[in-house]
Design a protein around this motif. Sequence first.
Motif, PDB file in Angstrom:
ATOM      1  N   SER A 203     -15.909  -9.456 -50.044  1.00  9.43           N
ATOM      2  CA  SER A 203     -14.668  -9.168 -49.323  1.00  9.43           C
ATOM      3  C   SER A 203     -13.976 -10.481 -48.963  1.00  9.43           C
ATOM      4  N   PHE A 204     -12.777 -10.380 -48.406  1.00  2.21           N
ATOM      5  CA  PHE A 204     -12.014 -11.570 -48.055  1.00  2.21           C
ATOM      6  C   PHE A 204     -11.674 -11.576 -46.580  1.00  2.21           C
ATOM      7  N   GLY A 205     -11.717 -12.762 -45.999  1.00  2.00           N
ATOM      8  CA  GLY A 205     -11.101 -12.972 -44.729  1.00  2.00           C
ATOM      9  C   GLY A 205     -11.982 -12.958 -43.503  1.00  2.00           C
ATOM     10  N   VAL A 206     -11.679 -13.920 -42.624  1.00  3.48           N
ATOM     11  CA  VAL A 206     -12.227 -13.992 -41.274  1.00  3.48           C
ATOM     12  C   VAL A 206     -11.043 -13.923 -40.317  1.00  3.48           C
ATOM     13  N   ASP A 207     -11.220 -13.249 -39.190  1.00  2.00           N
ATOM     14  CA  ASP A 207     -10.175 -13.194 -38.173  1.00  2.00           C
ATOM     15  C   ASP A 207     -10.183 -14.522 -37.416  1.00  2.00           C
ATOM     16  N   PRO A 208      -9.149 -15.354 -37.571  1.00  2.00           N
ATOM     17  CA  PRO A 208      -9.170 -16.657 -36.888  1.00  2.00           C
ATOM     18  C   PRO A 208      -9.251 -16.526 -35.372  1.00  2.00           C
ATOM     19  N   ASN A 209      -8.693 -15.455 -34.820  1.00  2.00           N
ATOM     20  CA  ASN A 209      -8.699 -15.297 -33.369  1.00  2.00           C
ATOM     21  C   ASN A 209      -9.961 -14.608 -32.841  1.00  2.00           C
ATOM     22  N   ARG A 210     -11.009 -14.595 -33.655  1.00  2.00           N
ATOM     23  CA  ARG A 210     -12.347 -14.211 -33.206  1.00  2.00           C
ATOM     24  C   ARG A 210     -13.364 -15.300 -33.558  1.00  2.00           C
ATOM     25  N   ASN A 211     -12.888 -16.450 -34.012  1.00  2.00           N
ATOM     26  CA  ASN A 211     -13.768 -17.470 -34.581  1.00  2.00           C
ATOM     27  C   ASN A 211     -13.938 -18.702 -33.690  1.00  2.00           C
ATOM     28  N   TYR A 212     -13.316 -18.678 -32.499  1.00  2.00           N
ATOM     29  CA  TYR A 212     -13.468 -19.806 -31.571  1.00  2.00           C
ATOM     30  C   TYR A 212     -14.827 -19.734 -30.863  1.00  2.00           C
ATOM     31  N   GLY A 213     -15.273 -20.870 -30.348  1.00  2.00           N
ATOM     32  CA  GLY A 213     -16.667 -21.008 -29.944  1.00  2.00           C
ATOM     33  C   GLY A 213     -17.061 -20.413 -28.618  1.00  2.00           C
ATOM     34  N   TYR A 214     -16.113 -20.180 -27.717  1.00  2.00           N
ATOM     35  CA  TYR A 214     -16.501 -19.693 -26.391  1.00  2.00           C
ATOM     36  C   TYR A 214     -16.856 -18.213 -26.461  1.00  2.00           C
ATOM     37  N   MET A 215     -18.105 -17.887 -26.176  1.00  2.00           N
ATOM     38  CA  MET A 215     -18.630 -16.523 -26.218  1.00  2.00           C
ATOM     39  C   MET A 215     -18.498 -15.890 -27.611  1.00  2.00           C
ATOM     40  N   TRP A 216     -18.448 -16.749 -28.629  1.00  2.00           N
ATOM     41  CA  TRP A 216     -18.331 -16.239 -30.006  1.00  2.00           C
ATOM     42  C   TRP A 216     -19.487 -15.309 -30.328  1.00  2.00           C
ATOM     43  N   GLY A 217     -19.167 -14.199 -30.990  1.00  2.00           N
ATOM     44  CA  GLY A 217     -20.196 -13.318 -31.524  1.00  2.00           C
ATOM     45  C   GLY A 217     -20.929 -12.470 -30.516  1.00  2.00           C
ATOM     46  N   THR A 218     -20.495 -12.496 -29.241  1.00  2.00           N
ATOM     47  CA  THR A 218     -21.229 -11.752 -28.211  1.00  2.00           C
ATOM     48  C   THR A 218     -20.877 -10.266 -28.204  1.00  2.00           C
ATOM     49  N   LEU A 219     -19.843  -9.873 -28.922  1.00  2.00           N
ATOM     50  CA  LEU A 219     -19.482  -8.468 -29.060  1.00  2.00           C
ATOM     51  C   LEU A 219     -19.612  -8.064 -30.527  1.00  2.00           C
ATOM     52  N   ASN A 220     -19.803  -6.776 -30.769  1.00  2.00           N
ATOM     53  CA  ASN A 220     -19.831  -6.265 -32.136  1.00  2.00           C
ATOM     54  C   ASN A 220     -19.305  -4.836 -32.118  1.00  2.00           C
ATOM     55  N   GLY A 221     -18.024  -4.702 -32.407  1.00  2.00           N
ATOM     56  CA  GLY A 221     -17.375  -3.394 -32.412  1.00  2.00           C
ATOM     57  C   GLY A 221     -16.112  -3.453 -33.235  1.00  2.00           C
ATOM     58  N   SER A 222     -15.273  -2.463 -33.087  1.00  2.00           N
ATOM     59  CA  SER A 222     -14.055  -2.418 -33.897  1.00  2.00           C
ATOM     60  C   SER A 222     -13.116  -3.578 -33.609  1.00  2.00           C
ATOM     61  N   THR A 223     -13.160  -4.122 -32.385  1.00  2.00           N
ATOM     62  CA  THR A 223     -12.217  -5.180 -32.037  1.00  2.00           C
ATOM     63  C   THR A 223     -12.812  -6.583 -32.126  1.00  2.00           C
ATOM     64  N   SER A 224     -14.068  -6.711 -32.424  1.00  2.00           N
ATOM     65  CA  SER A 224     -14.730  -8.001 -32.693  1.00  2.00           C
ATOM     66  C   SER A 224     -15.956  -7.680 -33.540  1.00  2.00           C
ATOM     67  N   SER A 225     -15.805  -7.737 -34.856  1.00  2.00           N
ATOM     68  CA  SER A 225     -16.803  -7.166 -35.752  1.00  2.00           C
ATOM     69  C   SER A 225     -17.626  -8.224 -36.477  1.00  2.00           C
ATOM     70  N   HIS A 226     -18.891  -7.886 -36.705  1.00  2.00           N
ATOM     71  CA  HIS A 226     -19.772  -8.732 -37.513  1.00  2.00           C
ATOM     72  C   HIS A 226     -19.856  -8.246 -38.959  1.00  2.00           C
ATOM     73  N   VAL A 227     -19.054  -7.256 -39.317  1.00  2.00           N
ATOM     74  CA  VAL A 227     -19.008  -6.738 -40.689  1.00  2.00           C
ATOM     75  C   VAL A 227     -17.895  -7.461 -41.435  1.00  2.00           C
ATOM     76  N   ALA A 228     -18.248  -8.125 -42.530  1.00  2.00           N
ATOM     77  CA  ALA A 228     -17.323  -9.038 -43.189  1.00  2.00           C
ATOM     78  C   ALA A 228     -16.039  -8.366 -43.680  1.00  2.00           C
ATOM     79  N   SER A 229     -16.130  -7.119 -44.081  1.00  2.00           N
ATOM     80  CA  SER A 229     -14.944  -6.449 -44.628  1.00  2.00           C
ATOM     81  C   SER A 229     -14.002  -5.929 -43.546  1.00  2.00           C
ATOM     82  N   ASP A 230     -14.405  -5.979 -42.279  1.00  2.00           N
ATOM     83  CA  ASP A 230     -13.558  -5.467 -41.204  1.00  2.00           C
ATOM     84  C   ASP A 230     -12.423  -6.437 -40.870  1.00  2.00           C
ATOM     85  N   ASP A 231     -11.351  -5.883 -40.320  1.00  2.00           N
ATOM     86  CA  ASP A 231     -10.181  -6.698 -39.993  1.00  2.00           C
ATOM     87  C   ASP A 231     -10.439  -7.703 -38.880  1.00  2.00           C
TER      88      ASP A 231
END
Length: 387
Positions: A203-231
């Motif tokens: 798939s393509f793409g990372v959401d730039p506005n979820r890629n900053y370091g403060y509390m990065w990756g602490t959520l996993n849902g529709s609005t902050s996803s760890h699935v590569a194909s998600d928006d």
Amino acid sequence: MAGLIVAVTSPSARVSLTDLMTASLGLDVWEVEPDHLVVQADEAQIGRLEAMGYGIEQLQMIDPYLSRFATDAAVSGYHTVATLEQDLRGLAEAHPELAELREIGRSVEGRPLWALRIGERRGSTRKIAFLGCHHAREWISVEVPYLLAEHLLLNSSADPVQGWLQQSEVWVAPMVNPDGHEYTQTPAHRLWRKNRRRNHDGSFGVDPNRNYGYMWGTLNGSTSSHVASDDTYVGPRAFSEPEVRAVRDLVAGQQFTGVLTYHSYSQLILYPWGYTSESIKDASDLRALRELAEEMERQIAKVHHKTYTAKQSSKLYPTAGDTADWTYGEYDAVSLTVELRPATWEEGGFILPADQIRPCWEENRPAALEFLQRVLEQPQDGVRGDG
């Protein structure tokens, strides 16, 4: 483009809309209202939602939506990657004593990221950054910061702008995601959100506005996803994306006292935190950010009587690794996010008609100037931050 725009409702307390946003369903959430969500989804996702007990109302198929809004006329008036560079160069060349165009990094596909530095002196301790277009489809978020840069330079010989530019620096980076923006130039790709990184799963793409370091990756849902194909894919690690590293390095180098980021749509003024429903712990910080957001809301309403709502970012929906959380959490900068016109998908959603560029800028101009004044004239210690 396949997909539907649907309203999702909760028929009972057992299936809450809040839970839906934190579930890993890959939904593209467009609007959040107390009694419903507006999302873009495919048939399989809709089937899952119905099986979970949610009510679904089809609002429109994506193709008719694009036919209505993604017209040739809708393109006119908006910058492309090439015309933005041309116009930023033009501003710098017309005001060499005040403005300097800097390449702050390169995108995944090798495009330069441009920031215009505006100010008479270098090395000031008072610096503000205005950022636009983390998300490719949000074209209006390029235009408002660009027009702000133009306004500051055209009014640089009159107060209050003259005083600000004599004592401080304003940096304007209108297009953080040039690859994505370029990709959205055709109607079929007009709603693309992410950058153009090729992911491990093809798939393509990372959401730039979820890629900053403060509390990065602490959520996993529709609005902050760890699935590569998600928006809203957060990326394989914090700062994995060159576009985000460019902003990181700019902020680290300049130590901004204020950062305002433009997005669309929904007509909101958001302050941290996004990663948690808890408020900022420092009461004076919280009060200062909330009061500034609310004053900007009032300033906007005076111009064209449009309602922008000030609120904590997570009260829209939870996000981890966004720009404002990072600049406030790591650098104690006064940090806000403005979601620009329109209010609803029926008015265009992410595809704001070009005849609204100017009025959108006009109503946001006094708010941006309020932000500048508050940050540049505040006591030197400013906000202190929780972390």
